[in-house]
Design an enzyme around this catalytic site. Structure first.
Site, PDB file in Angstrom:
ATOM      1  N   LYS A  22      57.129  -4.911  98.071  1.00  0.00           N
ATOM      2  CA  LYS A  22      57.319  -3.458  98.161  1.00  0.00           C
ATOM      3  C   LYS A  22      57.781  -3.071  99.564  1.00  0.00           C
ATOM      4  CE  LYS A  22      54.278  -1.161  95.741  1.00  0.00           C
ATOM      5  NZ  LYS A  22      52.849  -0.838  95.532  1.00  0.00           N
ATOM      6  N   ARG A  92      49.532   1.887 100.126  1.00  0.00           N
ATOM      7  CA  ARG A  92      49.974   1.152  98.938  1.00  0.00           C
ATOM      8  C   ARG A  92      49.929  -0.351  99.180  1.00  0.00           C
ATOM      9  NH1 ARG A  92      55.891   3.327  97.842  1.00  0.00           N
ATOM     10  NH2 ARG A  92      55.384   2.655  95.717  1.00  0.00           N
ATOM     11  N   GLY A 101      50.184  -3.041  88.989  1.00  0.00           N
ATOM     12  CA  GLY A 101      48.913  -2.452  88.586  1.00  0.00           C
ATOM     13  C   GLY A 101      47.685  -3.287  88.917  1.00  0.00           C
ATOM     14  N   MET A 103      46.562  -4.219  92.009  1.00  0.00           N
ATOM     15  CA  MET A 103      45.830  -3.765  93.180  1.00  0.00           C
ATOM     16  C   MET A 103      45.974  -2.256  93.291  1.00  0.00           C
ATOM     17  SD  MET A 103      46.694  -6.951  95.615  1.00  0.00           S
ATOM     18  CE  MET A 103      48.404  -6.743  95.303  1.00  0.00           C
ATOM     19  N   ARG A 337      62.383  -2.775  92.722  1.00  0.00           N
ATOM     20  CA  ARG A 337      62.135  -4.221  92.658  1.00  0.00           C
ATOM     21  C   ARG A 337      62.931  -4.773  91.479  1.00  0.00           C
ATOM     22  NH1 ARG A 337      56.123  -3.090  90.979  1.00  0.00           N
ATOM     23  NH2 ARG A 337      56.430  -2.381  88.869  1.00  0.00           N
ATOM     24  N   HIS A 455      42.067 -30.507  71.262  1.00  0.00           N
ATOM     25  CA  HIS A 455      42.918 -31.154  70.266  1.00  0.00           C
ATOM     26  C   HIS A 455      43.783 -30.130  69.551  1.00  0.00           C
ATOM     27  CE1 HIS A 455      43.773 -32.667  66.176  1.00  0.00           C
ATOM     28  NE2 HIS A 455      44.090 -33.770  66.846  1.00  0.00           N
ATOM     29  N   ARG A 561      53.465 -41.543  69.647  1.00  0.00           N
ATOM     30  CA  ARG A 561      52.087 -42.052  69.589  1.00  0.00           C
ATOM     31  C   ARG A 561      51.868 -42.659  68.210  1.00  0.00           C
ATOM     32  NH1 ARG A 561      52.131 -36.713  70.653  1.00  0.00           N
ATOM     33  NH2 ARG A 561      51.502 -35.916  72.681  1.00  0.00           N
ATOM     34  N   ARG A 617      54.726 -45.977  72.056  1.00  0.00           N
ATOM     35  CA  ARG A 617      53.475 -46.415  72.686  1.00  0.00           C
ATOM     36  C   ARG A 617      52.630 -47.163  71.667  1.00  0.00           C
ATOM     37  NH1 ARG A 617      49.208 -42.088  74.721  1.00  0.00           N
ATOM     38  NH2 ARG A 617      48.839 -41.899  72.503  1.00  0.00           N
ATOM     39  N   GLU A 745      48.532 -44.556  83.969  1.00  0.00           N
ATOM     40  CA  GLU A 745      47.590 -43.481  83.654  1.00  0.00           C
ATOM     41  C   GLU A 745      46.181 -43.797  84.134  1.00  0.00           C
ATOM     42  OE1 GLU A 745      47.463 -42.995  79.385  1.00  0.00           O
ATOM     43  OE2 GLU A 745      47.872 -45.107  79.069  1.00  0.00           O
ATOM     44  N   SER A 764      55.953 -44.919  82.506  1.00  0.00           N
ATOM     45  CA  SER A 764      55.867 -43.538  82.053  1.00  0.00           C
ATOM     46  C   SER A 764      54.504 -43.032  82.512  1.00  0.00           C
ATOM     47  CB  SER A 764      55.991 -43.469  80.532  1.00  0.00           C
ATOM     48  OG  SER A 764      55.869 -42.138  80.113  1.00  0.00           O
ATOM     49  N   GLY A 766      51.404 -41.183  82.309  1.00  0.00           N
ATOM     50  CA  GLY A 766      50.590 -40.467  81.321  1.00  0.00           C
ATOM     51  C   GLY A 766      49.653 -39.566  82.093  1.00  0.00           C
ATOM     52  N   THR A 767      50.140 -38.397  82.427  1.00  0.00           N
ATOM     53  CA  THR A 767      49.385 -37.577  83.379  1.00  0.00           C
ATOM     54  C   THR A 767      48.159 -36.906  82.762  1.00  0.00           C
ATOM     55  OG1 THR A 767      51.006 -35.831  83.021  1.00  0.00           O
ATOM     56  CG2 THR A 767      51.251 -37.179  85.009  1.00  0.00           C
ATOM     57  N   ASN A 768      48.024 -36.932  81.425  1.00  0.00           N
ATOM     58  CA  ASN A 768      46.772 -36.407  80.853  1.00  0.00           C
ATOM     59  C   ASN A 768      45.617 -37.318  81.253  1.00  0.00           C
ATOM     60  OD1 ASN A 768      48.378 -34.529  79.644  1.00  0.00           O
ATOM     61  ND2 ASN A 768      48.235 -35.406  77.593  1.00  0.00           N
ATOM     62  N   ASP A 769      45.769 -38.618  80.938  1.00  0.00           N
ATOM     63  CA  ASP A 769      44.719 -39.558  81.306  1.00  0.00           C
ATOM     64  C   ASP A 769      44.617 -39.714  82.818  1.00  0.00           C
ATOM     65  OD1 ASP A 769      43.056 -40.687  79.283  1.00  0.00           O
ATOM     66  OD2 ASP A 769      44.867 -41.469  78.342  1.00  0.00           O
ATOM     67  N   CYS A 831      55.061 -38.357  80.621  1.00  0.00           N
ATOM     68  CA  CYS A 831      54.906 -37.967  79.219  1.00  0.00           C
ATOM     69  C   CYS A 831      53.613 -37.204  78.958  1.00  0.00           C
ATOM     70  CB  CYS A 831      54.993 -39.193  78.319  1.00  0.00           C
ATOM     71  SG  CYS A 831      53.675 -40.367  78.601  1.00  0.00           S
ATOM     72  N   TYR A 851      63.207 -38.914  83.968  1.00  0.00           N
ATOM     73  CA  TYR A 851      63.096 -37.938  82.883  1.00  0.00           C
ATOM     74  C   TYR A 851      61.685 -37.368  82.786  1.00  0.00           C
ATOM     75  CZ  TYR A 851      60.716 -41.531  80.124  1.00  0.00           C
ATOM     76  OH  TYR A 851      59.813 -42.461  79.686  1.00  0.00           O
TER      77      TYR A 851
END
Ligand code: ADP
Ligand code: MG
Ligand code: MG
Length: 874
Positions: A22, A92, A101, A103, A337, A455, A561, A617, A745, A764, A766-769, A831, A851
């Site tokens: 602002k 402001r 809205g 703050m 803005r 899940h 999978r 996999r 992973e 690859s 496996g960023t979840n694990d 992945c 990738y």
């Protein structure tokens, strides 16, 4: 001495980090010579300093504020707190990224019991003066002292009723004086006898502090988390000369967009109110007029307004969202803005601006918020029908889209109803892998338990099915097939509607509309593909998902999978038999029965990919996920295996693990049961050779061994794969190329990536694990405590949704580097769920992965995010 305060004329649009959006734009508009009430900005650094100094404003900063104030007094020829002609200001907030809205703003600051009289005399309008004062008391009390707004609204209503009037504007000067007296009393009561502050400088410093404090109010914290805004940015404070839209019929206030923010259509779009101030327009006190009507009410002002609006759009080369006020026929701009917009509008506007020659395709690609593409790819509710709908509850917006249908409580019932042509909403306490088919059949999924990465949520997002999860308010009786929510009872076959984008749950059957991925969307995506360096693959386990992902632009499968292929009712008995058998021979026999199924799936997927690559996999989950719990299933299995149900149950119990996530799973399965890896290799190689023969695609299978933590472990399984592949190719008399790689992973795999890369052709991540093992908490349980971590500002976001670049990201970057050191040709991808998160995609681009792979509906998001990362880096 540091500079903490900037006059508007000292800043410009490039200083948004320091002055907030602002403040930077008020400065820019001042430089453009537009009619801006003058003022100054206290910097975001002052806000940070305030927090670092134990929530205090230092003498130095206060001194600079008062210096700027003195300048403002001279500029206006009026003094702060003057008894005859007082200078009034607004205070402001304004962060770097706009947080509409979130703050607070205070208007008419500088009035007190004495100056209000001078102000009344000077303006010749006592009614207006008292109205301004009562508004100030109200806002100051609310924002600065947290005296609830409702206390004041109640009094206004009482006075209006007593006077028999309908609108605020009908209250007389005397009525307003009465309000002021009562408001001050409310303040005093709420503040334990303290009077409303009369010294304008005290008012000002309290207000500045309140704006700094509002940076950390709960709704601002939630907003920041939803929009990826770091907590340490802070907000600036703008102190600006007041102008008044509430001085009679030639005054007014309004907001407008240079283009339609919901459709993107060209042409001014907005509203204004005559004789009104600030929030009146949005507060719905009176019905505002469409902006075009201003051409009749105040033609000169309208002409000037339109000229400035066009000038601003051309200057910023983007759709503007503007706030303005007219004081007795004189127009002022209070804000501009780049306007927030829906995804369809963003696409329309970006394409139009390119066609108008105002921006380049590169800029157009950067104008669209990647995440927002979600809105385009899923069905939405018919707006009118939605308005009429009754909200009965809300929970986590786990997978976007809109869905309406009859409720069913089991996967089988859902599937059956779907086959009869019904639209189905699957309602479950929580879902498990066995519910897959029911989830596929459903238009929408509602769960009582589970977070954004449960899940249900993960699978639903993968399928592009609407899902609302974690609705704890539901009282469900799954056995009796009924639930209660929002005071209504529902039984099987009753209609409900779900909004997976907002998390709202509605009673009844609300009309939905299919997503239309029209021409402009394609245009933006084609541009994005030209600019990006990262490839985008998909996570898909079925031919349908594969087809879908290819349509959405996937360049291959980064994660198939295989276990998802075994849950089919025809197949699960065979895998169970395999798991429970004691001898290699029986296991191999059971596995041989599975080969045709697995091979047929691979063939169908290779065909759907039409020559694109596929990473498969190998079996990953702990085996007891497959074992039967239902007595009928146990009995069937026992009969098939020539055992008693008790014996089967005992064997199943043997498989119990204390911590399945860290148990007998991943490549550990292939180490103990190499015949599983043999079967999977056979299915893959045979499928590839056959599809090559049938379709002519040159398929190079990518075989991925999961959960490796040690080079020798990978080598062991790889040897099994190679021996089997050679055997199959010899049998078939056809030799093809194939690659063997691994998932990274487990932290140990990342740490020893240079060694592992000697055996792997690709990694690859496996960023979840990897995330759950690095943090040491599981994604399925994180929902139970993450909320406390957010509110205590320990974590700002869910590390399972947005890659933790500092920790997990460091492992990824290090493993990539180490891996390429020993194997320069190593192909690298990701992945995990993160593959579809824009900030994580940017990170993958930066560290040079080849990738990202994400669920089908996130493919366009990843394509766009990858393009934006590449453009940004340039
Ligand atoms: P938000 O960031 O929530 O939009 P603003 O700081 O823009 O808050 O203030 C809200 C409204 O208050 C503005 O749209 C404008 O109508 C009014 N306002 C703010 N400052 C002034 C001022 N100096 N003179 C007149 N009205 C003002
Ligand atoms: Mg505003
Ligand atoms: Mg894993």
């Amino acid at each position: 001495m540091a500079k903490w305060v900037y006059l508007f004329k000292e800043g410009n649009a490039d200083m948004r980090n320091l002055l907030g959006g602002k403040g930077a734009n008020l400065a820019e508009m001042t430089n453009l010579g537009l009619p801006i009430p003058q003022g100054f900005t206290v910097t975001t650094e002052a806000c940070t300093d305030y927090y670092n100094s134990g929530k205090k404003i230092t003498e130095e900063i206060q001194g600079q504020i008062f210096d700027a104030l003195a300048w403002l007094e001279a500029e206006n020829g009026r003094k702060f707190g003057d008894t005859e002609n007082p200078l009034l200001v607004s205070v402001r907030s304004g962060a770097r990224a706009s947080m509409p809205g979130m703050m607070d703003t205070i208007l008419n600051l500088g009035l007190n019991d004495v100056s209000v009289e001078g102000f009344a005399k000077k303006t010749g309008n006592p009614r207006f003066a008292y109205d301004s004062y009562r508004r100030f008391i109200q806002m100051f009390s609310d924002v600065v002292m947290e005296v609830p707004k409702s206390f004041f609204e109640k009094i206004i209503d009482e006075v209006k009723t007593a006077k028999g009037v309908h609108y605020d504007t009908e209250l007389t000067a005397d009525d307003l004086k009465e309000l002021i007296a009562r408001f001050k009393q409310v303040y005093k009561d709420a503040m334990n006898g303290e009077e409303f502050p009369q010294d304008p400088k005290v008012q000002l410093m309290d207000a500045v502090k309140a704006v700094f404090r509002s940076w950390d109010n709960p709704r601002a914290i939630v907003y920041r988390r939803m929009n990826d805004i770091p907590g340490d940015w802070g907000t600036a404070v703008n102190v600006q000369t007041m102008v008044f839209g509430n001085m009679g019929d030639t005054s007014g206030t309004g907001v407008a967009f240079t283009r339609n923010p919901s459709t993107g259509a060209r042409g001014i779009y907005g509203e204004y109110l005559i004789n009104a101030q600030g929030e009146d327009v949005v507060a719905g006190v009176r019905t505002p007029q469409p902006i075009t009507k201003l051409a009749e009410d105040l033609p000169e002002c309208y002409k000037e307004f339109m000229a400035i609006a066009n000038k601003l759009e051309d200057h910023y080369r983007d759709m503007q969202d503007m706030e303005f006020t007219i004081q007795e026929g004189k127009l002022y701009f209070l804000q501009t803005r780049n306007g927030k917009r829906t995804a369809p509008a963003a696409i329309q506007i970006a394409c139009d601006l390119v066609d108008e020659g105002k921006i380049t395709p590169e800029e157009a690609v950067c104008r669209i918020e990647a995440k927002s593409l979600d809105q385009l790819l899923h069905p939405t509710f018919d707006t009118a029908a939605l308005k009429a709908g009754e909200v009965i509850g809300s929970a986590l917006p786990a997978s976007p889209g809109a869905a309406a249908g009859k409720v069913y409580f089991t996967a089988e019932d859902a599937k059956e109803a779907h086959e009869k042509g019904e639209r189905v909403i699957l309602v479950r306490l929580e879902t498990s892998p066995e519910d897959i088919e029911g989830m596929h059949a459903a238009e929408g999924i509602l769960t009582v338990r589970g977070g954004m990465t449960s899940h249900a949520a993960v699978v639903a997002r993968g399928m592009g099915t609407c899902c609302v999860s974690g609705c704890g308010e539901i009282k469900i009786d799954e056995a009796a097939k009924k639930f209660e929510l929002g005071g209504h009872a529902f039984t099987e076959g009753d209609y409900i509607s779900l909004d997976g984008t907002t998390g709202k749950i509605y009673k009844g059957d609300i009309k939905t509309m299919e997503a239309s991925v029209g021409g402009n969307f394609g245009r933006i995506m084609r541009w994005a593909d030209q600019f990006r360096k990262l490839q985008v693959r998909t996570n898909a386990d079925t031919p349908i998902d594969t087809e879908n992902a290819v349509k959405l632009g996937a360049e291959g499968i980064g994660l198939c999978r295989t276990e998802h292929m075994f849950f089919d009712p025809d197949r699960i008995p065979k895998i169970r038999k395999m798991i429970l058998s004691d001898s290699v021979e029986v296991r191999e026999a059971a596995l041989n029965e599975l080969i045709p199924f697995q091979k047929a799936d691979f063939k169908a997927m290779y065909k759907a990919l039409r020559g694109r690559p596929m990473t498969v996999r190998y079996l990953d989950p702990p085996l007891h996920e497959f074992v039967p719990t239902d007595p009928a299933d146990i009995k069937a299995l026992a009969d098939d295996m020539g055992l008693t149900p008790e014996q089967v149950k005992a064997k199943c119990d043997d498989l119990h693990e204390f911590n399945p996530m860290m148990g007998h799973r991943g490549c550990r399965l292939a180490v103990t049961y190499p015949e599983i890896a043999k079967m999977q290799t056979r299915a893959i190689i045979e499928a590839a050779i056959e599809v090559k023969e049938e379709m002519g695609y040159d398929i190079v299978p990518e075989i991925m061994i999961p959960l490796v933590g040690e080079k020798k472990e990978l080598k062991f399984v790889k040897d099994v794969v190679i021996a089997t592949a050679e055997e199959v190719m010899k049998e078939k008399g056809e030799y093809i190329n194939y690659h063997v790689g691994t998932m990274i992973e487990i932290p140990r795999a990342a740490l020893t990536a240079d060694k592992i890369a000697e055996e792997a052709e690709f990694f690859s991540f496996g960023t979840n694990d990897l995330t759950q093992m690095t943090f040491g908490f599981s994604r399925d349980d994180a929902g139970k405590f993450l909320q406390s971590y957010y509110s205590n500002k320990i974590y700002e976001s869910d590390p399972f949704a947005k890659l933790d670049q500092e920790g997990v990201g460091q492992l990824v970057a290090m493993a990539a580097k180490k891996g390429r050191k020993t194997n320069p040709n190593l192909k690298l991808g990701i992945c995990g769920e993160h593959g579809g998160d824009p900030s994580s995609v940017e990170f993958c681009h930066k560290i040079g992965l080849n990738y990202v792979s994400c669920s089908p509906y996130r493919v366009p998001i990843a394509r766009l995010a990858a393009a934006q990362a590449a453009i940004k880096q340039k």
